[in-house]
Design a protein around this motif. Structure first.
Motif, PDB file in Angstrom:
ATOM      1  N   LYS A 246       1.010  -1.194  -0.096  1.00 13.29           N
ATOM      2  CA  LYS A 246       0.056   0.027  -0.110  1.00 13.29           C
ATOM      3  C   LYS A 246       0.640   1.064  -0.076  1.00 13.29           C
ATOM      4  O   LYS A 246       0.531   2.102  -0.768  1.00 13.29           O
ATOM      5  N   THR A 247       1.667   1.445   0.904  1.00 11.33           N
ATOM      6  CA  THR A 247       2.715   2.756   1.155  1.00 11.33           C
ATOM      7  C   THR A 247       3.439   2.837  -0.012  1.00 11.33           C
ATOM      8  O   THR A 247       3.470   3.949  -0.705  1.00 11.33           O
ATOM      9  N   LEU A 248       4.151   1.872  -0.392  1.00 11.98           N
ATOM     10  CA  LEU A 248       5.421   2.194  -1.572  1.00 11.98           C
ATOM     11  C   LEU A 248       4.533   2.525  -2.920  1.00 11.98           C
ATOM     12  O   LEU A 248       4.753   3.729  -3.696  1.00 11.98           O
ATOM     13  N   PRO A 249       3.306   1.708  -3.347  1.00 12.86           N
ATOM     14  CA  PRO A 249       2.733   2.199  -4.787  1.00 12.86           C
ATOM     15  C   PRO A 249       2.247   3.761  -4.566  1.00 12.86           C
ATOM     16  O   PRO A 249       2.385   4.334  -5.461  1.00 12.86           O
ATOM     17  N   PHE A 250       1.628   4.091  -3.294  1.00 13.56           N
ATOM     18  CA  PHE A 250       0.991   5.444  -3.160  1.00 13.56           C
ATOM     19  C   PHE A 250       2.210   6.269  -3.315  1.00 13.56           C
ATOM     20  O   PHE A 250       1.962   7.382  -3.951  1.00 13.56           O
ATOM     21  N   LEU A 251       3.467   6.145  -2.930  1.00 10.50           N
ATOM     22  CA  LEU A 251       4.553   6.986  -2.783  1.00 10.50           C
ATOM     23  C   LEU A 251       5.008   6.904  -4.199  1.00 10.50           C
ATOM     24  O   LEU A 251       5.391   8.142  -4.725  1.00 10.50           O
ATOM     25  N   LEU A 252       5.103   5.797  -4.934  1.00 11.91           N
ATOM     26  CA  LEU A 252       5.784   5.978  -6.408  1.00 11.91           C
ATOM     27  C   LEU A 252       4.779   6.672  -7.009  1.00 11.91           C
ATOM     28  O   LEU A 252       5.535   7.333  -8.297  1.00 11.91           O
ATOM     29  N   LYS A 253       3.694   6.577  -7.027  1.00 14.64           N
ATOM     30  CA  LYS A 253       2.771   7.274  -8.058  1.00 14.64           C
ATOM     31  C   LYS A 253       2.459   8.624  -7.722  1.00 14.64           C
ATOM     32  O   LYS A 253       1.980   9.421  -8.139  1.00 14.64           O
ATOM     33  N   GLY A 254       3.402   9.270  -6.666  1.00 11.22           N
ATOM     34  CA  GLY A 254       3.518  10.721  -6.447  1.00 11.22           C
ATOM     35  C   GLY A 254       2.477  11.244  -5.349  1.00 11.22           C
ATOM     36  O   GLY A 254       1.871  12.390  -5.515  1.00 11.22           O
ATOM     37  N   GLN A 255       1.816  10.225  -4.706  1.00 15.80           N
ATOM     38  CA  GLN A 255       0.991  10.445  -3.643  1.00 15.80           C
ATOM     39  C   GLN A 255      -0.289  10.935  -4.285  1.00 15.80           C
ATOM     40  O   GLN A 255      -0.741  10.417  -5.195  1.00 15.80           O
TER      41      GLN A 255
END
Length: 429
Positions: A246-255
């Motif tokens: 959850k966290t890493l995909p959210f971060l890599l997509k630019g939040q």
């Protein structure tokens, strides 16, 4: 009479007022160095203290404990209650930060309202003090006091105080790691940088610095410390797998739409100017690769070991800020202390007027109408980060990498008892 003639010189010495000795000139300082190292007046010191106190008070009254710090505290409170810290999509730090925030989680919101900006200001000033010590600049010098007071007008500092972002830990850790490395204590430097990475992995680009120096054992420590802390801390959390799912995909997509307008990386800014996302990513990656090459050139250039470390590490960090998402304006505080502390040295990049021109738009006393809104502020921040990266790259390729003179007998001792230069005697430009 003989007794009186012997006593007269001592009596004159006692009666004459004590005059402080002027700062000793150093071979690489030039005419500006002694003036910057000279002691600041008491009024200047008091003015800097007042400006900093007012800035902290404004942040405490406006932020209520700092929005970014509240996210980490909320995660720590969820951990204490048996919940999953990574269930909150805005909690983006590594597991070690949860345990570090547990003492904060036990405090009241009223206490955090005051404590958060005070702690952030203390960490930033600690990083500035360590940077000054690294370059042998007194803490009461004109440079030290002037920069400390000037922080009150610097937008990244004000933003960091308001947000209470944990970037402040890296602001203190980077100068300490470089100061230890300058003294040859690479393993201790790796432990310091690794501890900071275990909380927030901002200093990951330093991996290349240790590789440039071929300090392989220290590099192993640098990688082992955050890895071990993250694994051990993760075992204590509920559902730590959310970090990857959850966290890493959210971060890599630019939040999300809340944080995306503040992202100053080129991979976020260029699409807002009409550049296609693949082209923007390719251009940003190319510039970051050029920055890494410039860092390698600077490292090979040698010269004073302290300046060599500061320039190389700053170049690596700025290259990462250009391409990685997100990159916010307060990230520049990680590299500025060591760059500014090197100002008394003739070969410092901070001697360039372009260094100050790039920072000028971040003066909170200057208003830029087109970029005044929160949605457009990131363009100004991207100009600062990219401009500093370009300036430091040029400095490394053309002027910054000092040439090493051939050996002509024993090298002279280092002036002032500072950390020794280990890469040869630097030639004056």
């Amino acid at each position: 009479m003989v007794w009186l003639s012997r006593r007269l010189p001592a009596m004159r010495a006692c009666s004459s007022p004590a005059v402080p000795a002027p700062p000793r000139a150093r071979p690489d300082d030039g005419p500006l160095g002694p003036w910057l190292r000279a002691r600041a007046s008491w009024p200047a010191l008091g003015a800097a203290a007042v400006l900093l106190a007012v800035s902290v008070q404004n942040a405490a009254s406006a932020a209520g404990g700092g929005p970014d710090n509240r996210v980490v505290v909320r995660a720590a409170r969820a951990f204490l209650e048996g919940g999953a810290p990574y269930a909150d999509k805005r909690f983006l730090y590594l597991p070690g930060s949860v345990l570090l925030a547990v003492p904060e989680a036990r405090l009241s919101d009223g206490t955090l309202r005051v404590l958060a900006p005070v702690a952030v200001a203390a960490l930033i000033l600690l990083g500035w003090w360590i940077s000054l010590r690294m370059f042998g600049v007194p803490a009461r010098s004109r440079l030290a006091v002037g920069v400390a007071g000037g922080l009150a007008y610097f937008a990244p500092f004000r933003s960091e105080l308001y947000l209470a972002n944990w970037t402040a830990l890296s602001v203190a850790a980077l100068p300490l790691a470089l100061a230890l490395a300058a003294r040859g204590r690479w393993t201790a430097a790796a432990a310091v940088a690794g501890a900071a990475m275990a909380v927030k992995p901002m200093l990951v680009p330093l991996v290349l610095l240790f590789a440039f120096a071929r300090e392989w054992r220290a590099l192993g420590v640098l990688l082992a410390v955050p890895s071990a802390v993250s694994v051990l801390a993760g075992l204590t959390l509920t559902n730590p797998a959310l970090l990857f799912s959850k966290t890493l995909p959210f971060l890599l997509k630019g939040q999300d739409a809340y944080a995306r307008p503040y992202d100053a990386s080129l991979t976020a800014i260029l699409p807002r100017l009409g550049v296609a996302q693949p082209a923007a990513a390719l251009l940003a990656a190319s510039l970051a690769a050029a920055g890494v090459w410039a860092a390698w050139c600077r490292w090979r250039g040698g010269g004073d070991q302290r300046l060599r470390l500061a320039d190389t590490a700053s170049m690596l960090m700025l290259a990462a800020f250009v391409v990685t998402r997100p990159a916010f304006l307060h990230y520049v505080l990680v590299v500025l202390p060591v760059l500014l502390a090197s100002l008394p040295m003739r070969a410092s990049v901070a001697r360039s007027p372009w260094f100050w021109i790039v920072l000028l738009p971040q003066n909170a006393a200057v208003s830029w109408p087109f970029l005044a809104t929160h949605q457009r502020r990131a363009f100004k921040d991207a100009l600062m980060l990219t401009g500093l990266a370009a300036l430091l790259a040029w400095h490394s390729w053309v002027r910054g990498a000092p040439r090493t003179a051939p050996a002509r007998g024993p090298a002279p001792p280092a002036a002032g008892g500072d950390a020794p230069a280990r890469a040869g005697k630097e030639l004056r430009p």
